[in-house]
Design an enzyme around this catalytic site. Structure first.
Site, PDB file in Angstrom:
ATOM      1  N   HIS A  41       0.839  -1.205   0.000  1.00 25.82           N
ATOM      2  CA  HIS A  41       0.000   0.000   0.000  1.00 25.82           C
ATOM      3  C   HIS A  41       0.877   1.260   0.000  1.00 25.82           C
ATOM      4  O   HIS A  41       0.599   2.225  -0.706  1.00 25.82           O
ATOM      5  CB  HIS A  41      -0.875   0.046   1.254  1.00 25.82           C
ATOM      6  CG  HIS A  41      -1.846  -1.089   1.393  1.00 25.82           C
ATOM      7  ND1 HIS A  41      -1.726  -2.041   2.373  1.00 25.82           N
ATOM      8  CD2 HIS A  41      -2.959  -1.416   0.694  1.00 25.82           C
ATOM      9  CE1 HIS A  41      -2.715  -2.905   2.269  1.00 25.82           C
ATOM     10  NE2 HIS A  41      -3.480  -2.553   1.258  1.00 25.82           N
ATOM     11  N   GLN A  65     -18.081  -5.893  -1.167  1.00 29.55           N
ATOM     12  CA  GLN A  65     -17.232  -6.806  -1.947  1.00 29.55           C
ATOM     13  C   GLN A  65     -16.947  -8.116  -1.220  1.00 29.55           C
ATOM     14  O   GLN A  65     -16.130  -8.904  -1.680  1.00 29.55           O
ATOM     15  CB  GLN A  65     -15.942  -6.101  -2.381  1.00 29.55           C
ATOM     16  CG  GLN A  65     -14.983  -5.767  -1.273  1.00 29.55           C
ATOM     17  CD  GLN A  65     -13.889  -4.820  -1.745  1.00 29.55           C
ATOM     18  OE1 GLN A  65     -14.125  -3.663  -2.070  1.00 29.55           O
ATOM     19  NE2 GLN A  65     -12.659  -5.315  -1.805  1.00 29.55           N
ATOM     20  N   ASP A 156      -3.615  -6.950  -7.547  1.00 27.06           N
ATOM     21  CA  ASP A 156      -4.999  -7.301  -7.888  1.00 27.06           C
ATOM     22  C   ASP A 156      -5.203  -6.929  -9.352  1.00 27.06           C
ATOM     23  O   ASP A 156      -5.863  -5.941  -9.677  1.00 27.06           O
ATOM     24  CB  ASP A 156      -5.959  -6.549  -6.958  1.00 27.06           C
ATOM     25  CG  ASP A 156      -5.711  -6.894  -5.500  1.00 27.06           C
ATOM     26  OD1 ASP A 156      -6.269  -7.891  -5.035  1.00 27.06           O
ATOM     27  OD2 ASP A 156      -4.911  -6.189  -4.838  1.00 27.06           O
ATOM     28  N   VAL A 182       4.477  -5.429  -4.611  1.00 25.96           N
ATOM     29  CA  VAL A 182       5.565  -5.448  -3.632  1.00 25.96           C
ATOM     30  C   VAL A 182       5.528  -6.806  -2.927  1.00 25.96           C
ATOM     31  O   VAL A 182       4.467  -7.283  -2.521  1.00 25.96           O
ATOM     32  CB  VAL A 182       5.419  -4.299  -2.614  1.00 25.96           C
ATOM     33  CG1 VAL A 182       6.503  -4.373  -1.555  1.00 25.96           C
ATOM     34  CG2 VAL A 182       5.469  -2.960  -3.343  1.00 25.96           C
ATOM     35  N   MET A 190       2.896  -9.233  -0.862  1.00 26.79           N
ATOM     36  CA  MET A 190       2.360  -8.706   0.402  1.00 26.79           C
ATOM     37  C   MET A 190       0.851  -8.581   0.304  1.00 26.79           C
ATOM     38  O   MET A 190       0.306  -8.211  -0.736  1.00 26.79           O
ATOM     39  CB  MET A 190       2.971  -7.341   0.699  1.00 26.79           C
ATOM     40  CG  MET A 190       4.403  -7.451   1.114  1.00 26.79           C
ATOM     41  SD  MET A 190       4.978  -5.872   1.748  1.00 26.79           S
ATOM     42  CE  MET A 190       6.678  -6.296   2.044  1.00 26.79           C
ATOM     43  N   SER A 192      -2.760  -7.875   3.105  1.00 27.65           N
ATOM     44  CA  SER A 192      -3.292  -7.725   4.470  1.00 27.65           C
ATOM     45  C   SER A 192      -3.721  -9.072   5.021  1.00 27.65           C
ATOM     46  O   SER A 192      -3.751  -9.277   6.238  1.00 27.65           O
ATOM     47  CB  SER A 192      -4.487  -6.767   4.469  1.00 27.65           C
ATOM     48  OG  SER A 192      -4.134  -5.544   3.870  1.00 27.65           O
ATOM     49  N   ARG A 193      -4.070 -10.000   4.135  1.00 30.16           N
ATOM     50  CA  ARG A 193      -4.573 -11.303   4.588  1.00 30.16           C
ATOM     51  C   ARG A 193      -3.447 -12.278   4.942  1.00 30.16           C
ATOM     52  O   ARG A 193      -3.738 -13.350   5.481  1.00 30.16           O
ATOM     53  CB  ARG A 193      -5.491 -11.919   3.535  1.00 30.16           C
ATOM     54  CG  ARG A 193      -6.823 -11.183   3.408  1.00 30.16           C
ATOM     55  CD  ARG A 193      -7.766 -11.882   2.427  1.00 30.16           C
ATOM     56  NE  ARG A 193      -9.130 -11.416   2.522  1.00 30.16           N
ATOM     57  CZ  ARG A 193      -9.729 -10.619   1.625  1.00 30.16           C
ATOM     58  NH1 ARG A 193      -9.063 -10.184   0.571  1.00 30.16           N
ATOM     59  NH2 ARG A 193     -10.989 -10.254   1.789  1.00 30.16           N
TER      60      ARG A 193
HETATM   61  P1  AMP Z   1      -6.555  -3.644  -0.335  1.00 26.41           P
HETATM   62  O1  AMP Z   1      -6.421  -2.802   0.881  1.00 26.41           O
HETATM   63  O2  AMP Z   1      -6.029  -5.019  -0.175  1.00 26.41           O
HETATM   64  O3  AMP Z   1      -7.926  -3.567  -0.951  1.00 26.41           O
HETATM   65  O4  AMP Z   1      -5.582  -3.005  -1.411  1.00 26.41           O
HETATM   66  C1  AMP Z   1      -5.597  -1.636  -1.692  1.00 26.41           C
HETATM   67  C2  AMP Z   1      -4.705  -1.385  -2.878  1.00 26.41           C
HETATM   68  O5  AMP Z   1      -3.372  -1.818  -2.573  1.00 26.41           O
HETATM   69  C3  AMP Z   1      -5.123  -2.140  -4.136  1.00 26.41           C
HETATM   70  O6  AMP Z   1      -4.945  -1.305  -5.266  1.00 26.41           O
HETATM   71  C4  AMP Z   1      -4.174  -3.304  -4.156  1.00 26.41           C
HETATM   72  O7  AMP Z   1      -3.937  -3.833  -5.443  1.00 26.41           O
HETATM   73  C5  AMP Z   1      -2.916  -2.660  -3.605  1.00 26.41           C
HETATM   74  N1  AMP Z   1      -2.012  -3.678  -3.073  1.00 26.41           N
HETATM   75  C6  AMP Z   1      -2.295  -4.649  -2.169  1.00 26.41           C
HETATM   76  N2  AMP Z   1      -1.222  -5.428  -1.968  1.00 26.41           N
HETATM   77  C7  AMP Z   1      -0.232  -4.948  -2.761  1.00 26.41           C
HETATM   78  C8  AMP Z   1       1.132  -5.333  -3.012  1.00 26.41           C
HETATM   79  N3  AMP Z   1       1.683  -6.375  -2.409  1.00 26.41           N
HETATM   80  N4  AMP Z   1       1.842  -4.606  -3.902  1.00 26.41           N
HETATM   81  C9  AMP Z   1       1.282  -3.534  -4.544  1.00 26.41           C
HETATM   82  N5  AMP Z   1       0.004  -3.126  -4.338  1.00 26.41           N
HETATM   83  C10 AMP Z   1      -0.740  -3.817  -3.474  1.00 26.41           C
END
Ligand code: AMP
Length: 285
Positions: A41, A65, A156, A182, A190, A192-193
């Site tokens: 993020h 979602q 994603d 990343v 990486m 959050s899960r």
């Molecule tokens: P999320 O909070 O998981 O919905 O992700 C928020 C944003 O962060 C989305 O655009 C994801 O694709 C991006 N994101 C999540 N994990 C990564 C990662 N490891 N590397 C780059 N972007 C990420």
């Protein structure tokens, strides 16, 4: 001491802050997230900072979602740590609606229904509620913040394509930018899960990326897509994952491809380790 970003809890407060930025002639970048922020993020925030004068990070765990059986209730929430990280990255504003009702007030009845080749199969086959929920909340975020630029992660990949198409189709004047995935040092994307993974599962998890990289190298080297993916699926299953899909798609349109002659290829995978669902993707060549 680093300056904390300003936290906006209501839509009028967000709009007032952004109106001031625009009146000062500043461009605005939006980074939508569900919080539980990690380096992935934060890389989006850094990219957003390079693209515009002001950066808004939204933090909203979007019920629309999640399917009823999914992890909405247990999704990690780490707001204080998120704010500290965003302060270090010098984000300007954090859009964190004070309740779900701010996004979805009583009587809320409209849903954005994304379509086209980018929505066919992959995530949509296993989480049919997902892209409608994402497109609806992202359309709302775009209309609320009216950003010049919005940054999404390639992690994603299908979501990035669906959101890009949605903004174009609805004439929302935002430039959607994708940022590279990343990874942990061992290759695991990486997420959050990832905190859901047991130590044993965490040790296994990087296999997914290794298989993707291996399949991509084979396909780039001229091996047939179909047989390479069959072998990859087998390796993933034998390693102890429960595979949802491993597929090759056109990197831009996400239409199925049979060989590299069909255009640039992206390999996309989703698989379970115990109760945790992991997704990843890599480009070929
Ligand atoms: P999320 O909070 O998981 O919905 O992700 C928020 C944003 O962060 C989305 O655009 C994801 O694709 C991006 N994101 C999540 N994990 C990564 C990662 N490891 N590397 C780059 N972007 C990420």
């Amino acid at each position: 001491m680093v300056q904390r970003p300003k936290v906006l809890r209501t839509l009028p407060a967000l709009r007032r802050s952004l109106a001031r930025c625009r009146a000062a002639g500043e461009t605005v970048a939006l980074v939508p997230t569900m919080g539980a922020l990690h380096e992935g993020h934060l890389s989006l925030v850094r990219l957003a900072r390079r693209k515009s004068a002001r950066v808004v990070v939204s933090i909203f765990v979007n019920p629309a979602q999640f399917a009823p059986a999914e992890d909405l209730a247990t999704y990690p929430r780490t707001f204080a740590a998120d704010l500290a990280a965003l302060a270090r990255e010098k984000a300007d504003l954090v859009w964190a609606p004070e309740s779900v009702a701010v996004m979805y007030p009583e009587g809320f009845s409209t849903r954005v229904a994304p379509g086209g080749p980018a929505t066919v199969g992959l995530e949509d086959a296993y989480r049919p509620h997902f892209f409608g929920g994402v497109a609806t909340v992202v359309a709302k975020l775009f209309i609320q913040a009216l950003p010049d630029v919005a940054v999404f992660g390639e992690k994603d990949y299908q979501q990035l394509k669906v959101v890009t198409r949605m903004a174009r189709d609805l004439d929302i004047p935002v430039r959607v930018i994708g940022a590279p995935t990343v990874r942990e040092a061992d290759g695991l994307a990486m997420s959050s899960r990832n905190v859901y993974l047991s130590p044993a599962e965490r040790a296994l998890a990087p296999t997914l990326h290794r298989v993707l990289v291996d399949c991509a190298a084979r396909i780039a080297g001229g091996r047939p897509v179909k047989a390479t993916l069959a072998r990859g699926r087998d390796t993933i299953a034998r390693a102890g994952f429960r595979l949802d899909y491993l597929e090759a798609r056109h990197a831009d349109t996400l239409e199925p491809v049979r060989s590299t002659r069909d255009g640039p290829v992206r390999l996309l995978v989703a698989a379970w380790l115990g109760k945790t669902r992991l997704i990843d993707n890599v480009g070929v060549g």
